[in-house]
Design a protein around this motif. Structure first.
Motif, mmCIF file in Angstrom:
data_model
loop_
_atom_site.group_PDB
_atom_site.id
_atom_site.type_symbol
_atom_site.label_atom_id
_atom_site.label_comp_id
_atom_site.label_asym_id
_atom_site.label_seq_id
_atom_site.Cartn_x
_atom_site.Cartn_y
_atom_site.Cartn_z
ATOM 1 N N GLU A 195 1.242 -1.393 -0.293
ATOM 2 C CA GLU A 195 -0.099 0.081 -0.218
ATOM 3 C C GLU A 195 0.569 1.116 0.254
ATOM 4 O OE1 GLU A 195 -2.825 0.209 3.109
ATOM 5 O OE2 GLU A 195 -3.879 -1.717 2.068
ATOM 6 N N ALA A 196 2.064 1.043 0.526
ATOM 7 C CA ALA A 196 3.167 1.837 0.337
ATOM 8 C C ALA A 196 3.331 3.261 -1.290
ATOM 9 C CB ALA A 196 4.365 1.344 1.418
ATOM 10 N N VAL A 197 3.401 1.932 -1.897
ATOM 11 C CA VAL A 197 3.636 1.818 -3.291
ATOM 12 C C VAL A 197 3.033 3.698 -3.999
ATOM 13 C CG1 VAL A 197 3.855 0.685 -5.822
ATOM 14 C CG2 VAL A 197 4.942 -0.342 -3.646
ATOM 15 N N ALA A 198 3.661 4.341 -4.400
ATOM 16 C CA ALA A 198 3.037 5.588 -5.290
ATOM 17 C C ALA A 198 2.540 5.054 -6.683
ATOM 18 C CB ALA A 198 3.639 6.491 -5.567
ATOM 19 N N ASP B 96 -2.258 11.283 4.503
ATOM 20 C CA ASP B 96 -2.301 9.822 4.920
ATOM 21 C C ASP B 96 -1.979 9.056 3.943
ATOM 22 O OD1 ASP B 96 -4.128 8.919 3.968
ATOM 23 O OD2 ASP B 96 -5.557 8.465 5.460
ATOM 24 N N GLN B 97 -1.404 7.707 4.402
ATOM 25 C CA GLN B 97 -1.114 6.616 3.425
ATOM 26 C C GLN B 97 -2.298 6.665 1.874
ATOM 27 O OE1 GLN B 97 -0.068 2.821 3.291
ATOM 28 N NE2 GLN B 97 2.199 3.146 4.018
ATOM 29 N N LYS B 98 -3.414 6.792 2.329
ATOM 30 C CA LYS B 98 -4.745 7.193 0.989
ATOM 31 C C LYS B 98 -4.588 8.066 0.865
ATOM 32 C CE LYS B 98 -9.274 5.461 0.537
ATOM 33 N NZ LYS B 98 -10.236 4.223 0.507
ATOM 34 N N GLY B 99 -4.999 8.986 1.159
ATOM 35 C CA GLY B 99 -4.291 10.309 0.868
ATOM 36 C C GLY B 99 -3.276 10.820 -0.782
ATOM 37 N N ASP B 100 -2.165 10.806 -0.758
ATOM 38 C CA ASP B 100 -0.834 10.556 -1.147
ATOM 39 C C ASP B 100 -1.246 9.999 -2.394
ATOM 40 O OD1 ASP B 100 0.749 12.772 0.591
ATOM 41 O OD2 ASP B 100 1.996 11.444 1.481
#
Length: 325
Positions: A208-211, A246-250
């Motif tokens: 989930e951290a992969v942009a 947050d991660q999802k927002g980014d």
């Protein structure tokens, strides 16, 4: 670190990008084969005695401990990809860390020796040439975390630091995946990872951290496949990280930035033998010729595919043969 953009970075991000200090970022990138200081044989796997991986790791750590410190890590590595990550750290006032197959995870201001080691299977500096039995890159990296130059992930995720941006290639993703998976939950949520085709190589807790950058980045910030991760990291640092999310927002912000952009059309390129490419290089080898410009001509005018590292070696060979003739 100051806030002066290099010419290289200014050319990539365009004139509208303005340096903004954001000290709540930490930036991590990979080391490069290209280095500003050439190691002696004592700083390569040539200094090691063939052994099991565990014994080799102990030997190598002892070697790196004994070598003289040549410069700080930020000044050791060369190449466009590393320069982009270094500039991203500079213009955002973020600490920079380097993932090294020879030294582990290193802070950019750490004095380090000139060395040459790769976990790739081929090449004069490959550790594989000395391994007896199986070799596992992730266990090799884990061993290096106990080396004299390395820091732990706790240094990167220090109290008060915010998002941690990591630029990775596929081999490095494989190499550090277990250490990332072992991070505390709160640290994992602060991760933002950049690179092509990484998701399937990372543990589910890390994916989930992969942009979600893709080939449309090449329209916004042109470059090569070898510096895709660092270009994505730089774009994120300059344009996405200006707002706390947050991660999802980014991830959604990256998708919005890419939405109006079309990926560039890519010409079909054929493969070329070393002999073919050497001939083309020699035909264009004039005083002041640069490897990057000739590689661009090879790809755009001759429609020949060639990996940057391979071309650099052929360019050096052509120059050496030209001087000898």
């Amino acid at each position: 670190m100051g806030a002066q953009l290099s010419m290289q970075t200014a050319a990539v991000i365009g004139t509208q990008a303005v340096p903004v200090a954001r000290s709540n970022l930490s930036i991590v990138t990979i080391c490069t084969k290209q280095k500003r200081f050439k190691p002696s044989p004592a700083g390569t796997p040539a200094a090691l005695t063939a052994a099991t991986q565990a014994d080799l790791a102990a030997q190598w750590i002892a070697v790196t401990q004994s070598l003289p410190r040549t410069t700080v890590a930020a000044n050791l590595y060369a190449g466009r990809a590393f320069g982009l990550a270094r500039d991203a750290a500079m213009v955002t006032a973020a600490p920079l860390f380097i993932l090294s197959a020879g030294l582990g995870l290193v802070a950019s201001d750490t004095p380090v020796p000139a060395y040459g080691l790769t976990v790739s299977r081929s090449g004069a500096e490959s550790i594989w040439s000395k391994v007896i039995g199986p070799f596992d890159a992730s266990r090799w990296f884990a061993a290096l975390t106990k080396g004299p130059h390395a820091v732990g992930w706790d240094k990167v995720f220090s109290p008060g630091s915010g998002r941690v941006l990591i630029a990775l290639t596929r081999p490095y993703a494989v190499m550090i995946a277990p250490t990332l998976a072992s991070l505390p939950h709160d640290d994992l949520k602060r991760l933002r990872i950049f690179g092509a085709g990484l998701s399937t190589l990372l543990p589910p807790t890390v994916r989930e951290a992969v942009a979600p950058y893709d080939d449309r980045l090449d329209t916004m910030m042109p470059g090569t496949r070898s510096d895709f991760a660092q270009r994505a990291l730089l774009h994120f640092a300059q344009h996405i990280a200006v707002v706390a999310r947050d991660q999802k927002g980014d991830a959604e912000a990256v998708k919005c930035a890419l939405a109006p952009v079309r990926a560039p059309l890519r010409p079909t390129r054929r493969s070329g033998s070393d002999a073919d490419i050497l001939t083309l290089i020699k035909a264009r080898l004039a005083p002041g010729a640069s490897a990057s410009r000739l590689l661009r001509q090879l790809r755009d005018e001759d429609y020949i595919a060639c990996e940057q590292g391979r071309f650099t070696e052929l360019f050096r060979q052509a120059k050496a043969e030209d001087c000898a003739s």
